[in-house]
Design a protein around this motif. Structure first.
Motif, PDB file in Angstrom:
ATOM      1  N   GLY A   1       0.598  -1.402   0.254  1.00  0.00           N
ATOM      2  CA  GLY A   1      -0.323   0.556  -0.222  1.00  0.00           C
ATOM      3  C   GLY A   1       0.692   1.190  -0.548  1.00  0.00           C
ATOM      4  O   GLY A   1       1.700   1.344   1.017  1.00  0.00           O
ATOM      5  N   TYR A   2       0.142   2.326  -0.363  1.00  0.00           N
ATOM      6  CA  TYR A   2       0.732   3.165  -1.141  1.00  0.00           C
ATOM      7  C   TYR A   2       0.957   4.364   0.180  1.00  0.00           C
ATOM      8  O   TYR A   2       0.329   3.914   1.026  1.00  0.00           O
ATOM      9  CB  TYR A   2       0.936   4.235  -1.508  1.00  0.00           C
ATOM     10  N   ASN A   3       2.730   4.190   1.360  1.00  0.00           N
ATOM     11  CA  ASN A   3       3.134   5.281   1.582  1.00  0.00           C
ATOM     12  C   ASN A   3       1.934   4.377   2.921  1.00  0.00           C
ATOM     13  O   ASN A   3       1.725   5.345   4.525  1.00  0.00           O
ATOM     14  CB  ASN A   3       2.442   6.574   1.603  1.00  0.00           C
TER      15      ASN A   3
ATOM     16  N   ASN B   1       8.986   2.180   6.033  1.00  0.00           N
ATOM     17  CA  ASN B   1      10.340   1.004   6.438  1.00  0.00           C
ATOM     18  C   ASN B   1      10.559   0.746   5.717  1.00  0.00           C
ATOM     19  O   ASN B   1      12.404   0.712   5.490  1.00  0.00           O
ATOM     20  CB  ASN B   1       9.252   0.369   7.606  1.00  0.00           C
ATOM     21  N   THR B   2      10.251  -0.579   4.387  1.00  0.00           N
ATOM     22  CA  THR B   2      10.995  -1.076   3.609  1.00  0.00           C
ATOM     23  C   THR B   2      11.674   0.118   2.394  1.00  0.00           C
ATOM     24  O   THR B   2      12.788  -0.036   2.517  1.00  0.00           O
ATOM     25  CB  THR B   2      10.134  -1.939   1.928  1.00  0.00           C
ATOM     26  N   VAL B   3      11.357   0.987   2.201  1.00  0.00           N
ATOM     27  CA  VAL B   3      11.882   1.518   1.379  1.00  0.00           C
ATOM     28  C   VAL B   3      13.051   3.214   1.885  1.00  0.00           C
ATOM     29  O   VAL B   3      14.735   2.783   0.834  1.00  0.00           O
ATOM     30  CB  VAL B   3      11.250   2.765  -0.025  1.00  0.00           C
ATOM     31  N   TYR B   4      12.403   3.485   3.064  1.00  0.00           N
ATOM     32  CA  TYR B   4      13.630   3.574   3.741  1.00  0.00           C
ATOM     33  C   TYR B   4      14.758   2.973   4.001  1.00  0.00           C
ATOM     34  O   TYR B   4      15.920   3.730   3.937  1.00  0.00           O
ATOM     35  CB  TYR B   4      13.053   4.440   5.460  1.00  0.00           C
TER      36      TYR B   4
ATOM     37  N   GLY C   1      14.399  -5.311   8.208  1.00  0.00           N
ATOM     38  CA  GLY C   1      13.770  -5.753   9.065  1.00  0.00           C
ATOM     39  C   GLY C   1      12.454  -5.477   9.317  1.00  0.00           C
ATOM     40  O   GLY C   1      11.913  -4.174   8.865  1.00  0.00           O
ATOM     41  N   GLU C   2      11.915  -5.603  10.085  1.00  0.00           N
ATOM     42  CA  GLU C   2      10.339  -4.991  10.574  1.00  0.00           C
ATOM     43  C   GLU C   2      10.851  -4.117  10.965  1.00  0.00           C
ATOM     44  O   GLU C   2      10.281  -2.972  11.357  1.00  0.00           O
ATOM     45  CB  GLU C   2       9.652  -5.941  11.706  1.00  0.00           C
ATOM     46  N   VAL C   3      11.684  -3.477  11.581  1.00  0.00           N
ATOM     47  CA  VAL C   3      12.124  -2.621  13.144  1.00  0.00           C
ATOM     48  C   VAL C   3      14.032  -1.260  12.277  1.00  0.00           C
ATOM     49  O   VAL C   3      14.232  -2.408  11.560  1.00  0.00           O
ATOM     50  CB  VAL C   3      12.821  -2.242  14.410  1.00  0.00           C
ATOM     51  N   ASN C   4      13.472  -0.214  11.916  1.00  0.00           N
ATOM     52  CA  ASN C   4      14.571   0.514  11.299  1.00  0.00           C
ATOM     53  C   ASN C   4      15.832  -0.217  11.528  1.00  0.00           C
ATOM     54  O   ASN C   4      16.258  -0.495  13.296  1.00  0.00           O
ATOM     55  CB  ASN C   4      14.682   1.861  11.055  1.00  0.00           C
ATOM     56  N   ASP C   5      17.163   0.152  11.182  1.00  0.00           N
ATOM     57  CA  ASP C   5      18.221  -0.908  11.837  1.00  0.00           C
ATOM     58  C   ASP C   5      19.142   0.892  11.217  1.00  0.00           C
ATOM     59  O   ASP C   5      19.903   1.190  10.413  1.00  0.00           O
ATOM     60  CB  ASP C   5      18.615  -1.793  11.515  1.00  0.00           C
ATOM     61  N   PRO C   6      18.832   1.719  12.574  1.00  0.00           N
ATOM     62  CA  PRO C   6      20.232   2.339  13.045  1.00  0.00           C
ATOM     63  C   PRO C   6      21.394   2.549  12.284  1.00  0.00           C
ATOM     64  O   PRO C   6      22.787   3.763  12.313  1.00  0.00           O
ATOM     65  CB  PRO C   6      20.406   3.434  13.741  1.00  0.00           C
ATOM     66  N   LYS C   7      22.243   1.285  12.078  1.00  0.00           N
ATOM     67  CA  LYS C   7      23.784   1.528  12.513  1.00  0.00           C
ATOM     68  C   LYS C   7      23.730   0.827  10.651  1.00  0.00           C
ATOM     69  O   LYS C   7      25.123  -0.266  11.111  1.00  0.00           O
ATOM     70  CB  LYS C   7      24.115   0.675  13.503  1.00  0.00           C
ATOM     71  N   ILE C   8      23.325   0.514  10.260  1.00  0.00           N
ATOM     72  CA  ILE C   8      23.692   0.428   8.392  1.00  0.00           C
ATOM     73  C   ILE C   8      25.063   0.739   7.417  1.00  0.00           C
ATOM     74  O   ILE C   8      24.828   1.773   8.290  1.00  0.00           O
ATOM     75  CB  ILE C   8      22.253   0.261   7.287  1.00  0.00           C
ATOM     76  N   THR C   9      25.634  -0.178   7.148  1.00  0.00           N
ATOM     77  CA  THR C   9      27.458   0.332   7.462  1.00  0.00           C
ATOM     78  C   THR C   9      27.462  -0.188   5.174  1.00  0.00           C
ATOM     79  O   THR C   9      26.256  -0.931   5.276  1.00  0.00           O
ATOM     80  CB  THR C   9      28.243   0.295   7.942  1.00  0.00           C
ATOM     81  N   ALA C  10      28.205   0.592   4.419  1.00  0.00           N
ATOM     82  CA  ALA C  10      28.327   0.018   4.131  1.00  0.00           C
ATOM     83  C   ALA C  10      28.136  -1.406   3.538  1.00  0.00           C
ATOM     84  O   ALA C  10      29.041  -2.371   4.267  1.00  0.00           O
ATOM     85  CB  ALA C  10      29.481   0.367   2.713  1.00  0.00           C
TER      86      ALA C  10
END
Length: 632
Positions: free
Chosen positions: A333-335, A341-344, A385-394
């Motif tokens: 569903g749009y937005n 969460n997925t697109v972010y 994941g279901e929750v954003n990971d603020p520690k994503i790296t390259a």
């Protein structure tokens, strides 16, 4: 006095709420609202049979329409629009940079124009560190790369246009003689006048009322740029002389090119820049050349999407599409909270790679083959994941092209640094300076014609407050600030003389069934490929028409390194539109997001959709800013 009947007022509110509910649910189910082309927009769709010209400023769109009406093609019109916007100063000037994607209907190929200036002689990591800097400065002569826009305009025109330089420059020259300045630009000058006064040639041009309470021009005042007019006239004179000597149209345009980069104009640019503390040499300008290059491309659900090479941030959009192809976005569903969460997170993964691996391929070759591979994207997608990971790296894409990562030690060091961040380190909000740096403006230019030429451009650089180079009227770029001085941040994007910084500027073209489908770009720094990604998904996944798609609410992520100022990052921070429903806000809060709300979040997008069924051109100009288009 007219009195509203309470029952009628209540019924109007009920109908309005019902309309919002139906529209939101239609979008959430991937449906085109009330039917494609019928959902109310703030601005109308532009319909053209012969041509469309859209850009960030109304007067510049008029310049494009003038060229079309004189028989020019989409490249001619785009060049006139770049020249006009460069003369109007809001977010760029003549010493800035131009990058473009062009569809050539004769070869049926998309080609890239790389008219990004380069670091001048002496611009090294050691030099800037010796000045006590952590990054190259945001403003001033040491922020300047060599001028790229004049060369970009003249190369595009010579190679793919049909008109003379004199014809194409006439609207800009008329503007330089004097035009009614817009409030946005006039107020930017007034607000930055203290900085402008540091540079004598800038003060002369920008502050015609020195000593008065308001020293900048007022909105609607005729703003005259005599020095710039004389510089443009010199280009026209060089072309005229070459034509008189029986040179071809193309040769005559390149004669003007040589006068700018090797003749008296170049000498004055160098003299005026060095006088004010800059590093330019005459050799820097003479040795610089526009590159006509092969763009990068991926296929997303049957649509081929083209971006410029990794000296821009454009490939991050391509990486995001590859990652998102592993998810059923339409069913979310749009937005919806799951969609956002997925697109972010997909963008976070792609931009983490951008921040570490992108740079000028003429100096250090980034692993673009593997970064744009479907296999690498599939592995990156598993991290969402279901929750954003603020520690994503390259990630490490090198194994996907059968090679070892030459900077694995730096990559691992980065991972350890991020892993050690405390929850408090990850709670930074959005302050005014950060947002201003993150979304530093550019402009956009889209043109298309009945012959089949399609052009997408994001020219920029030399915005207010700009250093003007001597008596040329040419405002210098501030793009050196997009380099970093610490190899731990990005070993591919360290300054060296002759090197192009990794920029945010990012035009877009898409092809479907072997034919042009979309041209789209947007103003706004690091937010550009975020807004363009969502625009593209609005069209492809949610069947929006081009105007619906440019106006639809986007969200902005700040979980990526800013390319400006202090290159900060705000993990988990997100800007949403004010009308985001409460239940989505609650879900996003549970998923770890730090939310901020704005009245408009569409981003100032301009776009053209080619309607092959009817043989027409559809244009969209966002309701976000001053974007404006004309079609015929």
């Amino acid at each position: 006095m007219k009195i509203k009947h309470p029952t009628i007022t209540l019924m109007k509110k009920i109908y309005f709420l019902a309309f919002l509910f139906i529209s939101w649910n239609a979008l959430a189910q991937g449906l085109p609202g009330l039917g494609a082309g019928t959902t109310p927009n703030n601005r109308p769709i532009l319909h053209g049979k012969n041509w469309v010209a859209i850009t960030g400023k109304p007067l510049a769109a008029t310049a494009g329409s003038m060229i079309f009406q004189q028989g020019g093609n989409a490249v001619d019109a785009a060049c006139a629009m770049i020249a006009a916007t460069s003369t109007m100063w809001d977010v760029l000037s003549w010493g800035g940079e131009t990058q473009a994607l062009i569809y050539n209907p004769n070869t049926k190929k998309v080609i890239g124009i790389n008219a990004m200036g380069v670091a001048p002689t002496g611009a090294t990591v050691d030099f800037y560190k010796s000045q006590g800097m952590d990054y190259p400065p945001q403003f001033g002569p040491l922020a300047a790369t060599t001028p790229g826009t004049p060369g970009g305009i003249m190369t595009m025109l010579a190679e793919f246009g049909t008109m003379s330089l004199e014809q194409v420059l006439k609207p800009a020259m008329d503007l330089a003689k004097g035009y009614p300045i817009e409030a946005q630009t006039a107020n930017a000058i007034e607000n930055n006048k203290d900085k402008i006064k540091e540079w004598p040639y800038s003060k002369k041009v920008f502050l015609p009322h020195l000593g008065e309470q308001r020293e900048a021009p007022s909105a609607g005042e005729i703003f005259v740029q005599e020095d710039l007019y004389q510089t443009l006239l010199k280009l026209v004179e060089a072309e005229r002389a070459a034509l008189k000597a029986k040179k071809s149209r193309k040769e005559a345009i390149y004669a003007a090119y040589d006068r700018f980069y090797k003749g008296d104009i170049a000498k004055e640019i160098v003299r005026g820049t060095r006088e004010q503390g800059g590093l330019f040499t005459e050799a820097d300008l003479a040795n610089w050349k526009v590159k006509i290059e092969e763009p990068l491309q991926v296929n997303y659900r049957g649509v081929d999407v083209y971006k410029l090479q990794e000296w821009t941030q454009g490939p991050a959009l391509l990486q995001s599409l590859n990652i998102l192809e592993n998810f059923d976005l339409k069913s979310m569903g749009y937005n919806s909270a799951n969609y956002i969460n997925t697109v972010y997170q997909a963008m976070s993964l792609a931009f983490a790679d951008r921040d570490f691996y992108y740079g000028d391929p003429a100096f250090v070759k980034s692993p673009m083959k593997s970064l744009l591979s479907k296999e690498y994207a599939k592995e990156r997608a598993k991290l969402i994941g279901e929750v954003n990971d603020p520690k994503i790296t390259a990630g490490d894409p090198y194994p996907y092209q059968g090679e070892s990562n030459p900077y694995l030690n730096l990559l691992n060091k980065n991972k350890q640094t991020v892993a050690a961040l405390s929850p408090e380190d990850l709670k930074a909000g959005l302050d005014e300076k950060f947002l201003a740096d993150f979304q530093s403006g550019t402009t956009s230019v889209q043109t298309a014609d009945a012959e089949g030429w399609v052009v997408s451009v994001t020219p920029s650089g030399g915005w207010i407050p700009a250093v003007i180079a001597g008596n040329t009227g040419v405002g210098l770029s501030q793009r050196m600030q997009s380099f970093v001085l610490d190899e731990n941040l990005n070993p591919y994007n360290l300054p060296e003389p002759g090197k192009r910084p990794r920029v945010t500027l990012t035009p877009s073209l898409a092809m479907k069934d072997g034919k042009p489908y979309l041209a789209f770009s947007v103003q706004g720094g690091d937010s550009q490929d975020q807004n363009l990604l969502q625009f593209f998904l609005n069209v492809v996944e949610f069947d929006m028409n081009v105007q619906e798609a440019v106006e639809a609410p986007n969200f902005n992520s700040y979980q990526m390194q800013s390319s400006f100022g202090d290159h900060e990052i705000r993990p988990g921070a997100i800007t949403l539109r004010e009308d985001t429903p409460e239940w989505i806000r609650r879900d996003l809060l549970r998923k770890g997001y730090i939310m901020d709300f704005w009245n408009k979040t569409s981003g100032p997008i301009t776009a053209i959709w080619i309607d092959w069924k009817h043989g027409t051109l559809w244009g969209g100009a966002s309701n976000y800013g001053d974007d404006y288009g004309i079609a015929w």
